[in-house]
Design a protein around this motif. Structure first.
Motif, PDB file in Angstrom:
ATOM      1  N   PHE A 185       0.808  -1.216   0.000  1.00 57.00           N
ATOM      2  CA  PHE A 185       0.000   0.000   0.000  1.00 57.00           C
ATOM      3  C   PHE A 185       0.843   1.270   0.000  1.00 57.00           C
ATOM      4  CE2 PHE A 185      -2.589  -3.115   2.528  1.00 57.00           C
ATOM      5  CZ  PHE A 185      -3.501  -3.400   1.524  1.00 57.00           C
ATOM      6  N   TYR A 226      -5.374  -0.567  10.853  1.00 58.06           N
ATOM      7  CA  TYR A 226      -5.864  -1.635   9.978  1.00 58.06           C
ATOM      8  C   TYR A 226      -7.241  -2.106  10.442  1.00 58.06           C
ATOM      9  CZ  TYR A 226      -5.872  -6.024   7.340  1.00 58.06           C
ATOM     10  OH  TYR A 226      -6.190  -7.052   6.490  1.00 58.06           O
ATOM     11  N   GLU A 229      -8.724  -6.594   5.343  1.00 57.54           N
ATOM     12  CA  GLU A 229      -8.545  -6.680   3.896  1.00 57.54           C
ATOM     13  C   GLU A 229      -7.768  -5.452   3.393  1.00 57.54           C
ATOM     14  OE1 GLU A 229     -12.382  -7.338   2.197  1.00 57.54           O
ATOM     15  OE2 GLU A 229     -12.457  -9.427   2.882  1.00 57.54           O
ATOM     16  N   THR A 230      -8.423  -4.542   2.699  1.00 65.12           N
ATOM     17  CA  THR A 230      -7.718  -3.362   2.178  1.00 65.12           C
ATOM     18  C   THR A 230      -8.221  -2.076   2.832  1.00 65.12           C
ATOM     19  OG1 THR A 230      -9.271  -3.036   0.341  1.00 65.12           O
ATOM     20  CG2 THR A 230      -7.364  -4.481  -0.054  1.00 65.12           C
ATOM     21  N   PHE A 247      -8.199   0.776  -0.117  1.00 64.20           N
ATOM     22  CA  PHE A 247      -7.321   0.623  -1.275  1.00 64.20           C
ATOM     23  C   PHE A 247      -7.983  -0.250  -2.332  1.00 64.20           C
ATOM     24  CE2 PHE A 247      -4.557   1.843   2.171  1.00 64.20           C
ATOM     25  CZ  PHE A 247      -3.686   2.737   1.567  1.00 64.20           C
ATOM     26  N   VAL A 249      -7.688  -2.691  -5.612  1.00 62.42           N
ATOM     27  CA  VAL A 249      -6.747  -3.690  -6.107  1.00 62.42           C
ATOM     28  C   VAL A 249      -7.260  -4.243  -7.433  1.00 62.42           C
ATOM     29  CG1 VAL A 249      -5.604  -5.887  -5.590  1.00 62.42           C
ATOM     30  CG2 VAL A 249      -6.146  -4.285  -3.732  1.00 62.42           C
ATOM     31  N   VAL A 255      -2.069  -2.845  -6.128  1.00 63.45           N
ATOM     32  CA  VAL A 255      -2.827  -1.701  -5.627  1.00 63.45           C
ATOM     33  C   VAL A 255      -2.798  -0.606  -6.687  1.00 63.45           C
ATOM     34  CG1 VAL A 255      -2.959   0.073  -3.838  1.00 63.45           C
ATOM     35  CG2 VAL A 255      -2.300  -2.266  -3.236  1.00 63.45           C
TER      36      VAL A 255
END
Length: 269
Positions: A185, A226, A229-230, A247, A249, A255
């Motif tokens: 990321f 966090y 996942e993203t 993010f 993907v 990314v």
């Protein structure tokens, strides 16, 4: 007799010696009306050669700092003794307002209880600033081929990096590494046309985001927690949630962007 013992192999005593050789960057003026800059003409110090005119590199100025650290430790007296260097750090001249103390060849600055020694370089199209903290044995150096407030960069760099350097000295290898799963990321995401970029960087065992350019990157950093996942949650200086970073993907797992504040920002680096 001076530059070679200091290991400053890319430094020359006159900018004009390097002009047109490809060894020196093109100098630019301050912004003109409309925001554009003009190329500057070759600079010749002439009668001011004893006071200015040297051309150098960041790498050579690093060697200049390392040499001083060696002298202060008593490990190098080939050019100056430790006693002489410390005398150069002592206040020898000060203005009526007690705001601009000078040593011998060095400008002396006190900032939040710390003493810095250094000097600035300035001529048409080029600027530099060298700031060394003798007790920390840490130096901050900035050079530019345009007319900008260069001194702010060394101050911000010291504030940003010195705590981490001191912490590493006190506890080598004891820092918090960013988990490998987060490294994909890290990068820059385009904020056009509202601003420049969003930078996502490793920070304190995780990730942080900041808008770039930033006059004070440390103050601009927003830690990312966090979620899964993203998805990450951005936090303000007090640790309160202020927004999500999700993010994007592609099919190959790369990314390609981030949704921040409800807007998709494409990845640019």
């Amino acid at each position: 007799n001076i530059l070679r013992p200091l290991r400053m192999s890319s430094t020359v005593p006159e900018i004009g010696h390097t002009w047109g050789s490809g060894a020196i960057a093109t100098g630019y003026s301050a912004p003109r009306r409309g925001g554009h800059r003009l190329e500057t003409e070759p600079f010749e110090a002439r009668g001011m050669v004893p006071a200015l005119g040297f051309a150098s590199t960041v790498e050579d100025l690093i060697e200049f700092a390392r040499w001083q650290f060696r002298v202060l430790a008593g490990d190098d007296d080939g050019v100056l003794s430790e006693t002489t260097l410390r005398e150069m750090y002592r206040v020898h001249q000060i203005d009526d307002g007690w705001e601009a103390p000078m040593g011998l060849g060095f400008i002396l600055i006190r900032d939040r209880g710390r003493r810095f020694v250094g000097h600035a370089g300035f001529c048409a199209g080029f600027q530099s600033n060298f700031a060394l903290q003798p007790e920390d044995r840490i130096a901050a150096i900035a050079i530019s081929n345009s007319m900008i407030p260069i001194w702010t960069y060394t101050s911000v760099a010291y504030d940003l990096f010195a705590p981490a350097i001191r912490a590493e000295r006190d506890d080598p290898g004891g820092g918090n590494a960013t988990p490998e799963q987060f490294e994909r990321f890290v990068g820059s995401y385009d904020l056009f046309p509202w601003s420049g970029e969003y930078g996502v960087v490793p920070w304190n065992g995780g990730l942080a985001a900041l808008r770039l350019p930033a006059a004070d990157p440390r103050a601009a950093l927003r830690p990312l927690t966090y979620v899964g996942e993203t998805r990450f949650q951005a936090l303000d200086e007090g640790g309160w949630p202020i927004g999500e970073f999700v993010f994007e993907v592609d099919e190959g797992g790369d990314v390609v962007g981030v949704v921040a504040d409800g807007t998709l920002l494409p990845r640019i680096r």
